[in-house]
Design a protein around this motif. Structure first.
Motif, mmCIF file in Angstrom:
data_model
loop_
_atom_site.group_PDB
_atom_site.id
_atom_site.type_symbol
_atom_site.label_atom_id
_atom_site.label_comp_id
_atom_site.label_asym_id
_atom_site.label_seq_id
_atom_site.Cartn_x
_atom_site.Cartn_y
_atom_site.Cartn_z
ATOM 1 N N GLU A 248 72.048 40.715 53.890
ATOM 2 C CA GLU A 248 70.954 39.892 53.364
ATOM 3 C C GLU A 248 70.511 38.842 54.377
ATOM 4 N N LEU A 249 71.486 38.245 55.074
ATOM 5 C CA LEU A 249 71.129 37.227 56.069
ATOM 6 C C LEU A 249 70.430 37.834 57.276
ATOM 7 N N PHE A 250 70.859 39.042 57.663
ATOM 8 C CA PHE A 250 70.327 39.689 58.857
ATOM 9 C C PHE A 250 69.890 41.120 58.526
ATOM 10 N N PRO A 251 68.847 41.277 57.707
ATOM 11 C CA PRO A 251 68.404 42.634 57.373
ATOM 12 C C PRO A 251 67.992 43.396 58.627
ATOM 13 N N LYS A 252 68.517 44.591 58.775
ATOM 14 C CA LYS A 252 68.291 45.374 59.984
ATOM 15 C C LYS A 252 67.424 46.586 59.685
ATOM 16 N N GLN A 253 66.287 46.293 59.102
ATOM 17 C CA GLN A 253 65.315 47.337 58.874
ATOM 18 C C GLN A 253 63.926 46.709 58.828
ATOM 19 N N GLY A 254 62.921 47.539 58.882
ATOM 20 C CA GLY A 254 61.551 47.059 58.815
ATOM 21 C C GLY A 254 60.832 47.147 60.146
ATOM 22 N N THR A 255 59.527 47.033 60.079
ATOM 23 C CA THR A 255 58.680 47.186 61.260
ATOM 24 C C THR A 255 59.009 46.161 62.341
ATOM 25 N N VAL A 256 59.152 44.897 61.952
ATOM 26 C CA VAL A 256 59.380 43.835 62.937
ATOM 27 C C VAL A 256 60.766 43.971 63.558
ATOM 28 N N PHE A 257 61.761 44.334 62.758
ATOM 29 C CA PHE A 257 63.097 44.538 63.315
ATOM 30 C C PHE A 257 63.081 45.650 64.365
ATOM 31 N N ASP A 258 62.427 46.763 64.043
ATOM 32 C CA ASP A 258 62.360 47.883 64.999
ATOM 33 C C ASP A 258 61.614 47.480 66.260
ATOM 34 N N LEU A 259 60.497 46.773 66.090
ATOM 35 C CA LEU A 259 59.697 46.346 67.242
ATOM 36 C C LEU A 259 60.497 45.404 68.141
ATOM 37 N N CYS A 260 61.197 44.437 67.531
ATOM 38 C CA CYS A 260 61.946 43.455 68.322
ATOM 39 C C CYS A 260 63.167 44.086 68.986
ATOM 40 N N SER A 261 63.782 45.055 68.336
ATOM 41 C CA SER A 261 64.918 45.739 68.949
ATOM 42 C C SER A 261 64.488 46.464 70.213
ATOM 43 N N THR A 262 63.339 47.130 70.152
ATOM 44 C CA THR A 262 62.801 47.821 71.322
ATOM 45 C C THR A 262 62.411 46.820 72.405
ATOM 46 N N LEU A 263 61.792 45.723 71.989
ATOM 47 C CA LEU A 263 61.362 44.698 72.936
ATOM 48 C C LEU A 263 62.556 44.079 73.660
ATOM 49 N N LYS A 264 63.630 43.818 72.934
ATOM 50 C CA LYS A 264 64.817 43.235 73.549
ATOM 51 C C LYS A 264 65.390 44.152 74.627
ATOM 52 N N GLU A 265 65.393 45.439 74.359
ATOM 53 C CA GLU A 265 65.916 46.397 75.332
ATOM 54 C C GLU A 265 65.005 46.475 76.557
ATOM 55 N N GLU A 266 63.699 46.495 76.349
ATOM 56 C CA GLU A 266 62.757 46.577 77.471
ATOM 57 C C GLU A 266 62.783 45.308 78.315
ATOM 58 N N LEU A 267 63.006 44.178 77.662
ATOM 59 C CA LEU A 267 62.976 42.904 78.371
ATOM 60 C C LEU A 267 64.102 42.808 79.393
ATOM 61 N N ARG A 268 65.164 43.531 79.175
ATOM 62 C CA ARG A 268 66.283 43.513 80.122
ATOM 63 C C ARG A 268 65.881 44.029 81.500
ATOM 64 N N TYR A 269 64.840 44.856 81.555
ATOM 65 C CA TYR A 269 64.477 45.496 82.829
ATOM 66 C C TYR A 269 63.162 44.982 83.400
ATOM 67 N N GLU A 270 62.570 43.972 82.734
ATOM 68 C CA GLU A 270 61.318 43.416 83.240
ATOM 69 C C GLU A 270 61.601 42.447 84.382
ATOM 70 N N LEU A 271 60.779 42.432 85.399
ATOM 71 C CA LEU A 271 60.930 41.520 86.531
ATOM 72 C C LEU A 271 59.874 40.427 86.467
ATOM 73 N N GLN A 272 60.287 39.224 86.756
ATOM 74 C CA GLN A 272 59.336 38.132 86.866
ATOM 75 C C GLN A 272 58.644 38.201 88.219
ATOM 76 N N PRO A 273 57.319 38.033 88.295
ATOM 77 C CA PRO A 273 56.623 38.064 89.578
ATOM 78 C C PRO A 273 57.209 37.034 90.538
ATOM 79 N N GLY A 274 57.556 37.504 91.746
ATOM 80 C CA GLY A 274 58.058 36.599 92.769
ATOM 81 C C GLY A 274 59.519 36.233 92.637
ATOM 82 N N HIS A 275 60.217 36.828 91.661
ATOM 83 C CA HIS A 275 61.627 36.535 91.481
ATOM 84 C C HIS A 275 62.433 37.830 91.450
#
Length: 336
Positions: A248-275
């Motif tokens: 109940e505190l951390f529901p792990k379903q729904g559109t936003v949960f799926d979107l953020c889970s994917t985003l978190k994984e992709e963010l691990r491999y993103e590079l900041q310009p110039g860094h």
């Protein structure tokens, strides 16, 4: 933010003595009914402030030998400025990606999300994509206790009572106290369900920066009314109340949960310009791991160097690895 002087019950006044609330040890409470009674008396005494609650598994300590309550992006009073700057860069990048994904998925509220960074930060933090300069709070004492017990790995956990200016809008900005309070139930898109289950609020300062000489003004210890230590066992609920479950505190379903889970994984491999983003991402993860491991041993906020030394002395990491971590960190600091 402005520091408050809370009005305490005679029992809590005797407990704190000459110390401020954040300096005193947490007051022990054995049952939920007892905690509700304390909260009710404090709410009556501190009528100029609206009371909020926060549950934690540990009572993290500052260099000043007292409780510290920083928003997670600052990580306490010992985090190097270099790391904080990188965390803000990561937050900015995650916010841009979040807005784009909401628009692509045509999620209700995406227009509001694009205009308000507080909504972006709220979703990114609540769905554990990245931290923000905001502190999670709740209006529900039951939620705070449940969250504290859920995270606890020992026989005790902690509940904090904070006094903030009264909420007047979805985003309430009080310039006199330098506090922003965000009512998530009013501002988050309806597809983002977690804040609704948690009766969540987020609070921060009106002035957000990643370049500070001192972060003491960002520490929510300044707004502490009381702090309690409670048992993490079921006996706390007395058999007539119940903790809120993890699902109940951390529901792990729904559109936003799926979107953020994917985003978190992709963010691990993103590079900041110039860094060298990939290396920095790995390095921040390593530092977080070391500091968290040390916190579990000491319940104190330690710098990376202090944490590495302590883990090495206790035989939890090899001395050679500790020396390499220290050398790399010194090199990075010299480049900043």
């Amino acid at each position: 933010m402005r520091e408050i002087t809370p009005k305490l019950t005679p029992q809590l006044e005797r407990h704190c003595g000459s110390n401020r609330v954040w300096q005193a040890p947490p007051f022990p409470v054995s049952t939920y009914s007892e905690l509700v009674a304390h909260a009710a008396r404090l709410a009556y005494l501190n009528r100029d402030d609206l009371l909020f609650f926060r549950g934690q598994d540990e009572d993290y300590q500052s260099r000043a030998k007292g409780s510290t309550l920083y928003p997670a992006i600052y990580g306490g009073d010992r985090v190097p400025a270099r790391e904080i700057r990188y965390r803000f860069e990561l937050l900015d990048q995650a916010a841009v990606m979040l807005v784009e994904r909401f628009k692509q998925a045509n999620i209700e509220g995406h227009t509001d999300l694009r205009r308000k960074r507080y909504i972006q930060w709220s979703i990114l933090q609540h769905y554990e994509v990245t931290n923000s300069p905001l502190l999670d709070l709740t209006h529900s004492l039951r939620v705070a206790c449940s969250f504290a017990q859920h995270k606890s790995t020992s026989g005790k956990c902690y509940v904090y009572v904070l006094g903030l200016p009264y909420v007047t809008n979805r985003i309430t900005i009080n310039s006199e106290h330098d506090v922003v309070n965000i009512r998530l139930l009013s501002i988050c898109p309806p597809a983002a369900l977690r804040p609704y289950y948690q009766e969540g609020y987020l609070a921060g300062t009106t002035h957000v920066t990643n370049d500070l000489d001192s972060k003491t003004e960002l520490d929510f210890r300044n707004r502490l009314v009381a702090k309690f230590v409670i048992p993490s066992s079921k006996s706390f609920w007395e058999g007539k109340f119940n903790a809120i479950g993890e699902g109940e505190l951390f529901p792990k379903q729904g559109t936003v949960f799926d979107l953020c889970s994917t985003l978190k994984e992709e963010l691990r491999y993103e590079l900041q310009p110039g860094h060298s983003g990939e290396f920095l991402n790995f390095w921040v993860s390593l530092e977080s791991y070391v500091v968290d491991a040390a916190r579990r041993q000491t319940a104190r906020n330690l710098s990376v160097r202090e944490a590495t030394l302590m883990l090495s002395q206790r035989g939890l990491i090899p001395a050679a690895a500790a020396s390499e971590i220290d050398a790399i960190q010194k090199g990075l600091i010299s480049l900043c």
